[in-house]
Design a protein around this motif. Structure first.
Motif, mmCIF file in Angstrom:
data_model
loop_
_atom_site.group_PDB
_atom_site.id
_atom_site.type_symbol
_atom_site.label_atom_id
_atom_site.label_comp_id
_atom_site.label_asym_id
_atom_site.label_seq_id
_atom_site.Cartn_x
_atom_site.Cartn_y
_atom_site.Cartn_z
ATOM 1 N N UNK A 4 -11.042 -25.880 65.916
ATOM 2 C CA UNK A 4 -10.621 -27.250 65.650
ATOM 3 C C UNK A 4 -11.777 -27.955 64.961
ATOM 4 N N UNK A 5 -11.462 -28.727 63.952
ATOM 5 C CA UNK A 5 -12.473 -29.444 63.193
ATOM 6 C C UNK A 5 -12.225 -30.933 63.315
ATOM 7 N N UNK A 6 -13.292 -31.669 63.318
ATOM 8 C CA UNK A 6 -13.212 -33.123 63.346
ATOM 9 C C UNK A 6 -14.498 -33.648 62.754
ATOM 10 N N UNK A 7 -14.502 -34.908 62.426
ATOM 11 C CA UNK A 7 -15.751 -35.499 61.966
ATOM 12 C C UNK A 7 -16.470 -36.089 63.163
ATOM 13 N N UNK A 8 -17.774 -36.164 63.061
ATOM 14 C CA UNK A 8 -18.552 -36.753 64.144
ATOM 15 C C UNK A 8 -18.114 -38.189 64.373
ATOM 16 N N UNK A 9 -17.753 -38.871 63.270
ATOM 17 C CA UNK A 9 -17.309 -40.269 63.384
ATOM 18 C C UNK A 9 -16.005 -40.378 64.161
ATOM 19 N N UNK A 10 -15.038 -39.528 63.832
ATOM 20 C CA UNK A 10 -13.705 -39.683 64.415
ATOM 21 C C UNK A 10 -13.651 -39.279 65.876
ATOM 22 N N UNK A 11 -14.547 -38.416 66.318
ATOM 23 C CA UNK A 11 -14.478 -37.955 67.698
ATOM 24 C C UNK A 11 -15.490 -38.623 68.600
ATOM 25 N N UNK A 12 -16.532 -39.188 68.007
ATOM 26 C CA UNK A 12 -17.599 -39.763 68.805
ATOM 27 C C UNK A 12 -18.364 -38.691 69.567
ATOM 28 N N UNK A 13 -18.331 -37.461 69.057
ATOM 29 C CA UNK A 13 -19.013 -36.350 69.730
ATOM 30 C C UNK A 13 -20.508 -36.640 69.818
ATOM 31 N N UNK A 14 -21.097 -36.289 70.947
ATOM 32 C CA UNK A 14 -22.530 -36.514 71.111
ATOM 33 C C UNK A 14 -23.300 -35.326 70.553
ATOM 34 N N UNK A 15 -24.525 -35.571 70.146
ATOM 35 C CA UNK A 15 -25.364 -34.524 69.585
ATOM 36 C C UNK A 15 -25.593 -33.412 70.594
ATOM 37 N N UNK A 16 -25.538 -33.720 71.875
ATOM 38 C CA UNK A 16 -25.802 -32.716 72.896
ATOM 39 C C UNK A 16 -24.624 -31.765 73.131
ATOM 40 N N UNK A 17 -23.474 -32.056 72.557
ATOM 41 C CA UNK A 17 -22.293 -31.221 72.786
ATOM 42 C C UNK A 17 -22.386 -29.878 72.070
ATOM 43 N N UNK A 18 -23.137 -29.824 70.975
ATOM 44 C CA UNK A 18 -23.263 -28.588 70.208
ATOM 45 C C UNK A 18 -24.721 -28.148 70.191
ATOM 46 N N UNK A 19 -24.918 -26.852 70.366
ATOM 47 C CA UNK A 19 -26.264 -26.294 70.346
ATOM 48 C C UNK A 19 -26.823 -26.388 68.919
ATOM 49 N N UNK A 20 -28.072 -26.837 68.764
ATOM 50 C CA UNK A 20 -28.658 -26.963 67.420
ATOM 51 C C UNK A 20 -28.664 -25.648 66.637
ATOM 52 N N UNK A 21 -28.818 -24.528 67.336
ATOM 53 C CA UNK A 21 -28.810 -23.219 66.656
ATOM 54 C C UNK A 21 -27.433 -22.929 66.083
ATOM 55 N N UNK A 22 -26.396 -23.313 66.813
ATOM 56 C CA UNK A 22 -25.038 -23.169 66.295
ATOM 57 C C UNK A 22 -24.852 -24.055 65.068
ATOM 58 N N UNK A 23 -25.320 -25.296 65.167
ATOM 59 C CA UNK A 23 -25.159 -26.220 64.047
ATOM 60 C C UNK A 23 -25.867 -25.731 62.788
ATOM 61 N N UNK A 24 -27.046 -25.136 62.935
ATOM 62 C CA UNK A 24 -27.755 -24.605 61.765
ATOM 63 C C UNK A 24 -26.893 -23.567 61.062
ATOM 64 N N UNK A 25 -26.382 -22.603 61.816
ATOM 65 C CA UNK A 25 -25.554 -21.567 61.189
ATOM 66 C C UNK A 25 -24.256 -22.147 60.639
ATOM 67 N N UNK A 26 -23.685 -23.101 61.357
ATOM 68 C CA UNK A 26 -22.457 -23.737 60.863
ATOM 69 C C UNK A 26 -22.713 -24.438 59.530
ATOM 70 N N UNK A 27 -23.810 -25.192 59.464
ATOM 71 C CA UNK A 27 -24.116 -25.917 58.225
ATOM 72 C C UNK A 27 -24.480 -24.987 57.078
ATOM 73 N N UNK A 28 -24.934 -23.779 57.391
ATOM 74 C CA UNK A 28 -25.245 -22.780 56.362
ATOM 75 C C UNK A 28 -24.016 -21.975 55.946
ATOM 76 N N UNK A 29 -22.897 -22.145 56.632
ATOM 77 C CA UNK A 29 -21.716 -21.331 56.360
ATOM 78 C C UNK A 29 -21.185 -21.603 54.952
ATOM 79 N N UNK A 30 -20.553 -20.602 54.338
ATOM 80 C CA UNK A 30 -19.997 -20.796 52.989
ATOM 81 C C UNK A 30 -19.008 -21.961 52.914
ATOM 82 N N UNK A 31 -18.208 -22.141 53.960
ATOM 83 C CA UNK A 31 -17.228 -23.224 53.977
ATOM 84 C C UNK A 31 -17.912 -24.589 53.895
#
Length: 107
Positions: A4-31
């Motif tokens: 499931x995808x959402x924007x940080x704005x629309x969900x109000x997700x906190x930075x602590x909800x996702x592991x920074x290591x996951x976010x690095x790989x996610x942001x590097x993904x081709x998509x």
């Protein structure tokens, strides 16, 4: 399961909800890289607006779904460290060869 995808704005997700290591790989993904490239404007130095970055979809992965990415990040980090160490060893070998030949400026 489908991510499931959402924007940080629309969900109000906190930075602590996702592991920074996951976010690095996610942001590097081709998509994500394709999405970021589509936002870039400008010639020599492309720029991306803050509003475009805030609209970037983020995969709200569960801790379980994040785990393989965290492990991949850790393996990549270990390999990068090993490569850096081996590169330094290569340089030391070459430096010593020049010193032995009395052709080094480092003597």
């Amino acid at each position: 399961s489908t991510p499931s995808h959402a924007t940080a704005q629309s969900t109000g997700i906190s930075a602590s909800a996702l592991d920074p290591r996951f976010l690095v790989l996610y942001l590097r993904s081709p998509l994500v890289q394709k999405a970021i490239a589509s936002f870039a404007v400008g010639g020599t130095i492309p720029n991306i607006s803050l509003s475009d970055l805030k609209s970037l979809p983020v995969w709200l992965a569960t801790a379980e779904d994040q785990q393989p990415f965290i492990e991949a990040f850790e393996r990549q980090a270990a390999l990068a460290h090993e490569i850096a160490e081996r590169s330094a060893q290569q340089q030391q070998i070459a430096d010593q060869a020049w010193v032995n030949a009395r052709l080094s400026v480092k003597e």
